[in-house]
Design a protein around this motif. Structure first.
Motif, PDB file in Angstrom:
ATOM      1  N   GLU A 201      66.771  34.872 -20.315  1.00 23.94           N
ATOM      2  CA  GLU A 201      66.317  35.667 -21.466  1.00 23.94           C
ATOM      3  C   GLU A 201      67.484  36.091 -22.358  1.00 23.94           C
ATOM      4  N   PHE A 202      68.601  36.504 -21.757  1.00 25.32           N
ATOM      5  CA  PHE A 202      69.732  36.955 -22.576  1.00 25.32           C
ATOM      6  C   PHE A 202      70.351  35.793 -23.356  1.00 25.32           C
ATOM      7  N   ILE A 203      70.229  34.575 -22.817  1.00 26.09           N
ATOM      8  CA  ILE A 203      70.743  33.395 -23.518  1.00 26.09           C
ATOM      9  C   ILE A 203      69.857  33.075 -24.709  1.00 26.09           C
ATOM     10  N   VAL A 204      68.563  33.070 -24.473  1.00 26.70           N
ATOM     11  CA  VAL A 204      67.606  32.728 -25.521  1.00 26.70           C
ATOM     12  C   VAL A 204      67.671  33.730 -26.674  1.00 26.70           C
ATOM     13  N   LYS A 205      67.821  35.007 -26.345  1.00 24.13           N
ATOM     14  CA  LYS A 205      67.868  36.041 -27.374  1.00 24.13           C
ATOM     15  C   LYS A 205      69.232  36.102 -28.070  1.00 24.13           C
ATOM     16  N   GLY A 206      70.248  35.558 -27.432  1.00 28.48           N
ATOM     17  CA  GLY A 206      71.602  35.673 -27.950  1.00 28.48           C
ATOM     18  C   GLY A 206      71.937  34.649 -29.010  1.00 28.48           C
ATOM     19  N   PRO A 207      73.132  34.760 -29.582  1.00 35.49           N
ATOM     20  CA  PRO A 207      73.583  33.817 -30.614  1.00 35.49           C
ATOM     21  C   PRO A 207      74.081  32.520 -29.985  1.00 35.49           C
ATOM     22  N   SER A 208      73.371  31.438 -30.188  1.00 38.52           N
ATOM     23  CA  SER A 208      73.696  30.184 -29.510  1.00 38.52           C
ATOM     24  C   SER A 208      75.065  29.650 -29.905  1.00 38.52           C
ATOM     25  N   ILE A 209      75.466  29.861 -31.149  1.00 39.54           N
ATOM     26  CA  ILE A 209      76.774  29.347 -31.570  1.00 39.54           C
ATOM     27  C   ILE A 209      77.903  30.105 -30.871  1.00 39.54           C
ATOM     28  N   SER A 210      77.712  31.408 -30.676  1.00 39.62           N
ATOM     29  CA  SER A 210      78.694  32.208 -29.940  1.00 39.62           C
ATOM     30  C   SER A 210      78.724  31.792 -28.469  1.00 39.62           C
ATOM     31  N   ASN A 211      77.532  31.603 -27.867  1.00 38.03           N
ATOM     32  CA  ASN A 211      77.459  31.170 -26.465  1.00 38.03           C
ATOM     33  C   ASN A 211      78.178  29.839 -26.250  1.00 38.03           C
ATOM     34  N   ASP A 245      74.735  34.348 -38.091  1.00 39.37           N
ATOM     35  CA  ASP A 245      74.445  35.131 -36.887  1.00 39.37           C
ATOM     36  C   ASP A 245      75.261  36.419 -36.854  1.00 39.37           C
ATOM     37  N   HIS A 246      76.523  36.347 -37.239  1.00 35.91           N
ATOM     38  CA  HIS A 246      77.340  37.564 -37.270  1.00 35.91           C
ATOM     39  C   HIS A 246      76.780  38.552 -38.284  1.00 35.91           C
ATOM     40  N   LYS A 247      76.424  38.069 -39.470  1.00 31.66           N
ATOM     41  CA  LYS A 247      75.861  38.949 -40.504  1.00 31.66           C
ATOM     42  C   LYS A 247      74.551  39.570 -40.030  1.00 31.66           C
ATOM     43  N   GLU A 248      73.729  38.758 -39.328  1.00 33.04           N
ATOM     44  CA  GLU A 248      72.467  39.268 -38.787  1.00 33.04           C
ATOM     45  C   GLU A 248      72.730  40.320 -37.717  1.00 33.04           C
ATOM     46  N   GLY A 249      73.726  40.087 -36.867  1.00 30.27           N
ATOM     47  CA  GLY A 249      74.057  41.059 -35.827  1.00 30.27           C
ATOM     48  C   GLY A 249      74.482  42.398 -36.413  1.00 30.27           C
ATOM     49  N   ILE A 250      75.291  42.366 -37.463  1.00 31.73           N
ATOM     50  CA  ILE A 250      75.724  43.593 -38.130  1.00 31.73           C
ATOM     51  C   ILE A 250      74.533  44.311 -38.767  1.00 31.73           C
ATOM     52  N   ALA A 251      73.684  43.536 -39.459  1.00 28.13           N
ATOM     53  CA  ALA A 251      72.508  44.126 -40.103  1.00 28.13           C
ATOM     54  C   ALA A 251      71.583  44.774 -39.076  1.00 28.13           C
ATOM     55  N   ALA A 252      71.353  44.085 -37.952  1.00 23.59           N
ATOM     56  CA  ALA A 252      70.484  44.625 -36.900  1.00 23.59           C
ATOM     57  C   ALA A 252      71.062  45.910 -36.316  1.00 23.59           C
ATOM     58  N   PHE A 253      72.384  45.943 -36.154  1.00 21.28           N
ATOM     59  CA  PHE A 253      73.047  47.143 -35.630  1.00 21.28           C
ATOM     60  C   PHE A 253      72.845  48.319 -36.582  1.00 21.28           C
ATOM     61  N   GLU A 255      70.545  48.673 -38.864  1.00 22.01           N
ATOM     62  CA  GLU A 255      69.126  48.992 -39.037  1.00 22.01           C
ATOM     63  C   GLU A 255      68.452  49.410 -37.732  1.00 22.01           C
ATOM     64  N   LYS A 256      69.262  49.457 -36.647  1.00 22.22           N
ATOM     65  CA  LYS A 256      68.770  49.884 -35.330  1.00 22.22           C
ATOM     66  C   LYS A 256      67.559  49.058 -34.875  1.00 22.22           C
ATOM     67  N   ARG A 257      67.717  47.739 -34.944  1.00 20.50           N
ATOM     68  CA  ARG A 257      66.669  46.816 -34.495  1.00 20.50           C
ATOM     69  C   ARG A 257      67.300  45.695 -33.689  1.00 20.50           C
ATOM     70  N   GLU A 258      66.462  44.887 -33.054  1.00 22.42           N
ATOM     71  CA  GLU A 258      66.957  43.751 -32.287  1.00 22.42           C
ATOM     72  C   GLU A 258      67.317  42.611 -33.233  1.00 22.42           C
ATOM     73  N   ALA A 259      68.471  42.017 -32.982  1.00 25.18           N
ATOM     74  CA  ALA A 259      68.919  40.917 -33.841  1.00 25.18           C
ATOM     75  C   ALA A 259      68.068  39.675 -33.634  1.00 25.18           C
ATOM     76  N   ARG A 260      67.886  38.910 -34.701  1.00 26.56           N
ATOM     77  CA  ARG A 260      67.156  37.647 -34.634  1.00 26.56           C
ATOM     78  C   ARG A 260      68.127  36.517 -35.011  1.00 26.56           C
ATOM     79  N   PHE A 261      68.784  35.975 -34.004  1.00 23.72           N
ATOM     80  CA  PHE A 261      69.808  34.964 -34.225  1.00 23.72           C
ATOM     81  C   PHE A 261      69.173  33.583 -34.441  1.00 23.72           C
ATOM     82  N   THR A 262      69.801  32.795 -35.308  1.00 22.97           N
ATOM     83  CA  THR A 262      69.269  31.468 -35.634  1.00 22.97           C
ATOM     84  C   THR A 262      70.227  30.336 -35.280  1.00 22.97           C
ATOM     85  N   GLY A 263      71.423  30.660 -34.767  1.00 17.30           N
ATOM     86  CA  GLY A 263      72.375  29.636 -34.431  1.00 17.30           C
ATOM     87  C   GLY A 263      73.076  29.043 -35.630  1.00 17.30           C
ATOM     88  N   LYS A 264      73.157  29.806 -36.713  1.00 14.88           N
ATOM     89  CA  LYS A 264      73.812  29.316 -37.939  1.00 14.88           C
ATOM     90  C   LYS A 264      74.901  30.292 -38.363  1.00 14.88           C
TER      91      LYS A 264
END
Length: 264
Positions: A201-211, A245-253, A255-264
């Motif tokens: 689950e943590f892999i699927v929810k995480g940023p694939s490019i970072s992984n 993905d980095h920009k999405e991670g910052i935005a999610a942080f 906005e206090k929500r879960e990040a939605r990573f796309t691998g881009k």
């Protein structure tokens, strides 16, 4: 479990959501590694690696065992040194593929992971094992040394003296022993594949490019001088700082929500 595609019945592939499943399917032989099985698992890994929808891969075995090691009948049929070298190169290619695949691979082990079966489990990024699973270093019983990368993989997890003791005594590890030594990540009391899916689950929810780069750096860190390690980290980090993905991670942080990573 979704739509299964059989490759001459030796391997089954399934894509379930963002997880790809590779199921070794020689149950009568306890998924012992024949040339054909090895080649088809490698092809399956390549196929799922190229599937952008797949973020994690689970390798498992059908029947009563994950993998009982190399197929003795296949090995006995080798007639000369050239054939033996070719077979070892092909089999070793499976461990290399597991290690070099850009996506994380989870070995879901039940029954026995013996000999080369233990080798390929160690070549995966993570191991989830049934509580009754056994990890057998059975090479010495037939006058051989471990292969498919096991010596390096094992010695990276335990001390050299423990590795030598286990290998030369033909040690059979229980799941609890393997977990205590940091060899496996999770012990399952139910379906080991279902536990592997939960683990992923943590892999699927995480940023694939970072992984992808975490896997590369961790797998190769032992080869690098400290300054080279710093340089690689810095270059990769500079690239990742420019990703969506980095920009999405910052935005999610913010906005206090879960990040939605796309691998881009």
């Amino acid at each position: 479990m979704g739509n299964l595609v059989e490759m001459e019945e030796l391997v089954k592939i399934e894509v379930q959501g963002e997880i790809g499943h590779i199921i070794m399917n020689r149950p009568k032989k306890l998924n012992a590694l024949s040339k054909e099985l090895v080649e088809q698992v490698i092809q399956s890994l390549d196929q799922l690696s190229q599937n952008d929808a797949v973020k994690a891969i689970i390798l498992s075995g059908n029947g009563n065992a994950f993998c009982a090691g190399g197929d003795i009948e296949s090995m006995n049929s080798l007639s000369d040194a050239n054939e033996i070298v070719k077979w070892i190169d092909i089999a070793s290619g499976l461990s290399k593929m597991l290690m070099n695949a850009e996506k994380y691979v989870i070995a879901a082990v039940h029954g026995y992971a013996a000999g080369a079966g233990f080798s390929i489990a160690l070549a995966a990024d993570f191991i989830v094992a049934d509580e009754q699973a056994k990890f057998a270093l059975s090479f010495t019983n037939i006058g051989l040394i471990p292969d498919l990368g096991l010596i390096k993989s094992l010695t990276e997890r335990v001390s050299p003296s423990i590795a030598k003791e286990w290998i030369s005594s033909g040690k059979v590890l229980t799941s609890k022993e393997a977990h205590a030594h940091g060899i496996i990540n999770r012990i399952s009391t139910g379906s080991v594949v279902e536990e592997a899916v939960r683990f992923a689950e943590f892999i699927v929810k995480g940023p694939s490019i970072s992984n992808k780069y975490v896997k590369y750096l961790v797998n190769h860190v032992g080869e690098l001088h400290q300054e080279t390690a710093f340089a690689q980290e810095n270059m990769i980090q500079a690239m990742l700082l420019q990703t969506q993905d980095h920009k999405e991670g910052i935005a999610a942080f913010l906005e206090k929500r879960e990040a939605r990573f796309t691998g881009k």
